[in-house]
Design an enzyme around this catalytic site. Structure first.
Site, PDB file in Angstrom:
ATOM      1  N   GLY A  15       0.847  -1.201   0.000  1.00 55.17           N
ATOM      2  CA  GLY A  15       0.000   0.000   0.000  1.00 55.17           C
ATOM      3  C   GLY A  15       0.872   1.237   0.000  1.00 55.17           C
ATOM      4  O   GLY A  15       0.612   2.189   0.729  1.00 55.17           O
ATOM      5  N   ASN A  66      -1.872  -7.487  -5.268  1.00 59.13           N
ATOM      6  CA  ASN A  66      -3.005  -7.295  -4.357  1.00 59.13           C
ATOM      7  C   ASN A  66      -2.833  -8.199  -3.136  1.00 59.13           C
ATOM      8  O   ASN A  66      -2.901  -9.427  -3.249  1.00 59.13           O
ATOM      9  CB  ASN A  66      -4.295  -7.641  -5.113  1.00 59.13           C
ATOM     10  CG  ASN A  66      -5.524  -7.270  -4.335  1.00 59.13           C
ATOM     11  OD1 ASN A  66      -5.562  -7.333  -3.110  1.00 59.13           O
ATOM     12  ND2 ASN A  66      -6.552  -6.873  -5.057  1.00 59.13           N
ATOM     13  N   VAL A  67      -2.634  -7.594  -1.967  1.00 55.15           N
ATOM     14  CA  VAL A  67      -2.358  -8.395  -0.758  1.00 55.15           C
ATOM     15  C   VAL A  67      -3.580  -9.170  -0.278  1.00 55.15           C
ATOM     16  O   VAL A  67      -3.452 -10.076   0.546  1.00 55.15           O
ATOM     17  CB  VAL A  67      -1.805  -7.525   0.408  1.00 55.15           C
ATOM     18  CG1 VAL A  67      -0.582  -6.732  -0.019  1.00 55.15           C
ATOM     19  CG2 VAL A  67      -2.869  -6.615   0.999  1.00 55.15           C
ATOM     20  N   ASN A  93       1.458  -2.431   5.225  1.00 54.70           N
ATOM     21  CA  ASN A  93       0.688  -1.209   5.475  1.00 54.70           C
ATOM     22  C   ASN A  93      -0.633  -1.150   4.716  1.00 54.70           C
ATOM     23  O   ASN A  93      -1.531  -0.405   5.110  1.00 54.70           O
ATOM     24  CB  ASN A  93       1.577  -0.014   5.097  1.00 54.70           C
ATOM     25  CG  ASN A  93       0.804   1.269   4.990  1.00 54.70           C
ATOM     26  OD1 ASN A  93       0.473   1.887   6.007  1.00 54.70           O
ATOM     27  ND2 ASN A  93       0.474   1.677   3.769  1.00 54.70           N
ATOM     28  N   SER A 150      -3.932   0.136  14.098  1.00 57.87           N
ATOM     29  CA  SER A 150      -4.751   1.350  14.257  1.00 57.87           C
ATOM     30  C   SER A 150      -5.153   1.443  15.725  1.00 57.87           C
ATOM     31  O   SER A 150      -5.217   0.417  16.419  1.00 57.87           O
ATOM     32  CB  SER A 150      -6.012   1.232  13.393  1.00 57.87           C
ATOM     33  OG  SER A 150      -6.951   2.223  13.758  1.00 57.87           O
ATOM     34  N   TYR A 163     -13.657  -3.546  10.974  1.00 57.14           N
ATOM     35  CA  TYR A 163     -12.373  -2.828  10.832  1.00 57.14           C
ATOM     36  C   TYR A 163     -11.586  -2.936  12.137  1.00 57.14           C
ATOM     37  O   TYR A 163     -10.400  -3.273  12.141  1.00 57.14           O
ATOM     38  CB  TYR A 163     -12.601  -1.360  10.455  1.00 57.14           C
ATOM     39  CG  TYR A 163     -11.303  -0.581  10.314  1.00 57.14           C
ATOM     40  CD1 TYR A 163     -10.521  -0.714   9.175  1.00 57.14           C
ATOM     41  CD2 TYR A 163     -10.849   0.254  11.334  1.00 57.14           C
ATOM     42  CE1 TYR A 163      -9.315  -0.017   9.045  1.00 57.14           C
ATOM     43  CE2 TYR A 163      -9.650   0.950  11.221  1.00 57.14           C
ATOM     44  CZ  TYR A 163      -8.897   0.809  10.073  1.00 57.14           C
ATOM     45  OH  TYR A 163      -7.694   1.473   9.959  1.00 57.14           O
ATOM     46  N   ALA A 165     -11.893  -5.142  14.472  1.00 53.09           N
ATOM     47  CA  ALA A 165     -11.467  -6.533  14.683  1.00 53.09           C
ATOM     48  C   ALA A 165     -10.254  -6.865  13.809  1.00 53.09           C
ATOM     49  O   ALA A 165      -9.316  -7.539  14.254  1.00 53.09           O
ATOM     50  CB  ALA A 165     -12.618  -7.486  14.372  1.00 53.09           C
ATOM     51  N   LYS A 167      -7.958  -4.858  12.850  1.00 47.29           N
ATOM     52  CA  LYS A 167      -6.755  -4.193  13.361  1.00 47.29           C
ATOM     53  C   LYS A 167      -6.334  -4.769  14.727  1.00 47.29           C
ATOM     54  O   LYS A 167      -5.135  -4.816  15.033  1.00 47.29           O
ATOM     55  CB  LYS A 167      -6.989  -2.678  13.435  1.00 47.29           C
ATOM     56  CG  LYS A 167      -7.122  -2.027  12.045  1.00 47.29           C
ATOM     57  CD  LYS A 167      -5.856  -2.199  11.202  1.00 47.29           C
ATOM     58  CE  LYS A 167      -5.894  -1.413   9.904  1.00 47.29           C
ATOM     59  NZ  LYS A 167      -4.666  -1.534   9.111  1.00 47.29           N
TER      60      LYS A 167
HETATM   61  P1  NAD Z   1      -4.439   5.359   1.966  1.00 46.84           P
HETATM   62  O1  NAD Z   1      -5.791   5.022   1.459  1.00 46.84           O
HETATM   63  O2  NAD Z   1      -3.763   6.576   1.473  1.00 46.84           O
HETATM   64  O3  NAD Z   1      -3.440   4.124   1.777  1.00 46.84           O
HETATM   65  C1  NAD Z   1      -3.849   2.795   1.688  1.00 46.84           C
HETATM   66  C2  NAD Z   1      -3.157   2.191   0.483  1.00 46.84           C
HETATM   67  O4  NAD Z   1      -3.369   0.779   0.471  1.00 46.84           O
HETATM   68  C3  NAD Z   1      -3.725   2.746  -0.829  1.00 46.84           C
HETATM   69  O5  NAD Z   1      -2.663   3.143  -1.664  1.00 46.84           O
HETATM   70  C4  NAD Z   1      -4.462   1.553  -1.415  1.00 46.84           C
HETATM   71  O6  NAD Z   1      -4.507   1.528  -2.831  1.00 46.84           O
HETATM   72  C5  NAD Z   1      -3.645   0.392  -0.855  1.00 46.84           C
HETATM   73  N1  NAD Z   1      -4.369  -0.863  -0.866  1.00 46.84           N
HETATM   74  C6  NAD Z   1      -5.661  -1.084  -0.490  1.00 46.84           C
HETATM   75  N2  NAD Z   1      -5.978  -2.374  -0.648  1.00 46.84           N
HETATM   76  C7  NAD Z   1      -4.859  -2.983  -1.131  1.00 46.84           C
HETATM   77  C8  NAD Z   1      -4.565  -4.310  -1.500  1.00 46.84           C
HETATM   78  N3  NAD Z   1      -5.500  -5.260  -1.415  1.00 46.84           N
HETATM   79  N4  NAD Z   1      -3.325  -4.601  -1.975  1.00 46.84           N
HETATM   80  C9  NAD Z   1      -2.396  -3.635  -2.074  1.00 46.84           C
HETATM   81  N5  NAD Z   1      -2.613  -2.348  -1.740  1.00 46.84           N
HETATM   82  C10 NAD Z   1      -3.838  -2.038  -1.274  1.00 46.84           C
HETATM   83  O7  NAD Z   1      -4.625   5.463   3.544  1.00 46.84           O
HETATM   84  P2  NAD Z   1      -3.577   5.512   4.757  1.00 46.84           P
HETATM   85  O8  NAD Z   1      -4.232   6.356   5.774  1.00 46.84           O
HETATM   86  O9  NAD Z   1      -2.204   5.827   4.322  1.00 46.84           O
HETATM   87  O10 NAD Z   1      -3.674   3.996   5.248  1.00 46.84           O
HETATM   88  C11 NAD Z   1      -2.540   3.166   5.385  1.00 46.84           C
HETATM   89  C12 NAD Z   1      -2.775   2.222   6.546  1.00 46.84           C
HETATM   90  O11 NAD Z   1      -2.946   2.991   7.731  1.00 46.84           O
HETATM   91  C13 NAD Z   1      -4.021   1.328   6.434  1.00 46.84           C
HETATM   92  O12 NAD Z   1      -3.696   0.022   6.841  1.00 46.84           O
HETATM   93  C14 NAD Z   1      -4.998   1.960   7.422  1.00 46.84           C
HETATM   94  O13 NAD Z   1      -5.875   1.000   7.964  1.00 46.84           O
HETATM   95  C15 NAD Z   1      -4.042   2.499   8.469  1.00 46.84           C
HETATM   96  N6  NAD Z   1      -4.568   3.568   9.293  1.00 46.84           N
HETATM   97  C16 NAD Z   1      -4.908   4.775   8.761  1.00 46.84           C
HETATM   98  C17 NAD Z   1      -5.409   5.786   9.593  1.00 46.84           C
HETATM   99  C18 NAD Z   1      -5.812   7.141   9.090  1.00 46.84           C
HETATM  100  O14 NAD Z   1      -6.458   7.903   9.832  1.00 46.84           O
HETATM  101  N7  NAD Z   1      -5.440   7.539   7.881  1.00 46.84           N
HETATM  102  C19 NAD Z   1      -5.552   5.515  10.976  1.00 46.84           C
HETATM  103  C20 NAD Z   1      -5.186   4.284  11.481  1.00 46.84           C
HETATM  104  C21 NAD Z   1      -4.683   3.312  10.636  1.00 46.84           C
END
Ligand code: NAD
Length: 254
Positions: A15, A66-67, A93, A150, A163, A165, A167
């Protein structure tokens, strides 16, 4: 690290084309690490961001895949390891919310099998798939893994019950992988609160302000704040393993 000093260190970030993943790719590459950026095959952000980073002189390559799909995830990791010539660091990530608007815990009817499977497959099992596929290379290098959990996995509600669960599962898998890959590989996680990324960009202003009001440090968490901790857990912290570090400006202790 068992690596030779003259061999560049290598990393795979899933990601990696936006938000926390992109900030982690950049932060690692700025430290001289050769980074494979995983992105979905049809996500044009991947090649675009790689071009920008390479224009800055950073050594970043593409790792499309795709993970959430068994077989596809493992093949992506194997290709990345072959392209990089080994692996020192893995950042699991990639994640999805599966819903634009939060689903309150009381609204059970809005949660179906499809949402459960999508969230578990991407957010939780994806972490295990990629770690398993990278385990041999990481053992060889004496490397490290960081997973993105998270605060929703640390007792808060998050955007939905599945979600949260998924995390919480990441926190648990982090401990299990730390046990399973010791003593060669350290495995930790970060648990961000609300972070200013494309994920939260279109959220209503009130939701962003509500988080800020609960935080002890009065500014929104940036992707770079999380990336800095990810890099620290990967490249420093030789005696930290199995831990989840909360990055939320004190929101969960206020
Ligand atoms: P983001 O949407 O910018 O990044 C997520 C990335 O993951 C995207 O580029 C998306 O295309 C990619 N992705 C989604 N499904 C995928 C798959 N099956 N295979 C490969 N890539 C995939 O959002 P972010 O905020 O940078 O999120 C990154 C991580 O942080 C996530 O795991 C999210 O749960 C976690 N997170 C985010 C927040 C927040 O407030 N932004 C808070 C807590 C945790």
């Amino acid at each position: 690290m068992k690596n030779q000093i003259d061999k560049p260190r290598t990393a795979l970030v899933t990601g990696g084309a936006s938000g926390i993943g992109l900030a982690s790719v950049a932060a690692l590459a700025q430290q001289g690490v050769r980074v494979a950026m995983n992105h979905l095959e049809d996500d044009s952000q991947g090649p675009e961001q790689i071009e920008k980073l390479r224009a800055q002189g950073l050594d970043v390559i593409s790792a499309p895949g795709n993970v959430s799909i068994p077989g596809n995830a493992e093949a992506m990791v194997e290709r990345a390891i072959a392209d990089l010539g080994g692996l020192d660091y893995l950042v699991n990530n990639a994640g999805i919310a599966g819903t634009r608007d939060p689903i309150p815990a009381s609204e059970l009817d809005r949660i179906d099998e499809e949402l459960w499977m999508a969230l578990l497959n991407t957010n939780l099992i994806g972490v295990f798939r990629c770690s398993k596929a990278a385990a041999t290379a990481l053992r060889d290098s004496g490397g490290a893994i960081v997973n993105t959990a998270s605060t929703a996995g640390m007792g808060l509600q998050g955007s939905s019950t599945p979600y949260a669960a998924s995390k919480s599962g990441v926190v648990s898998v982090t401990r299990s992988l730390a046990r399973g890959l010791a003593p060669d590989v350290r495995v930790n996680a970060v648990a961000p609160g609300q972070v200013a990324t494309p994920w939260t960009k279109d959220w209503p202003q009130e939701r962003k302000e509500a988080a800020l009001n609960k935080m002890l440090i009065k500014r929104h968490v940036q992707a770079e704040d999380v990336a800095q901790t990810i890099v620290y857990l990967l490249t420093g912290a030789p005696m930290i393993t199995g831990q989840t570090i909360v990055i939320d400006g004190g929101m969960t202790v206020s």
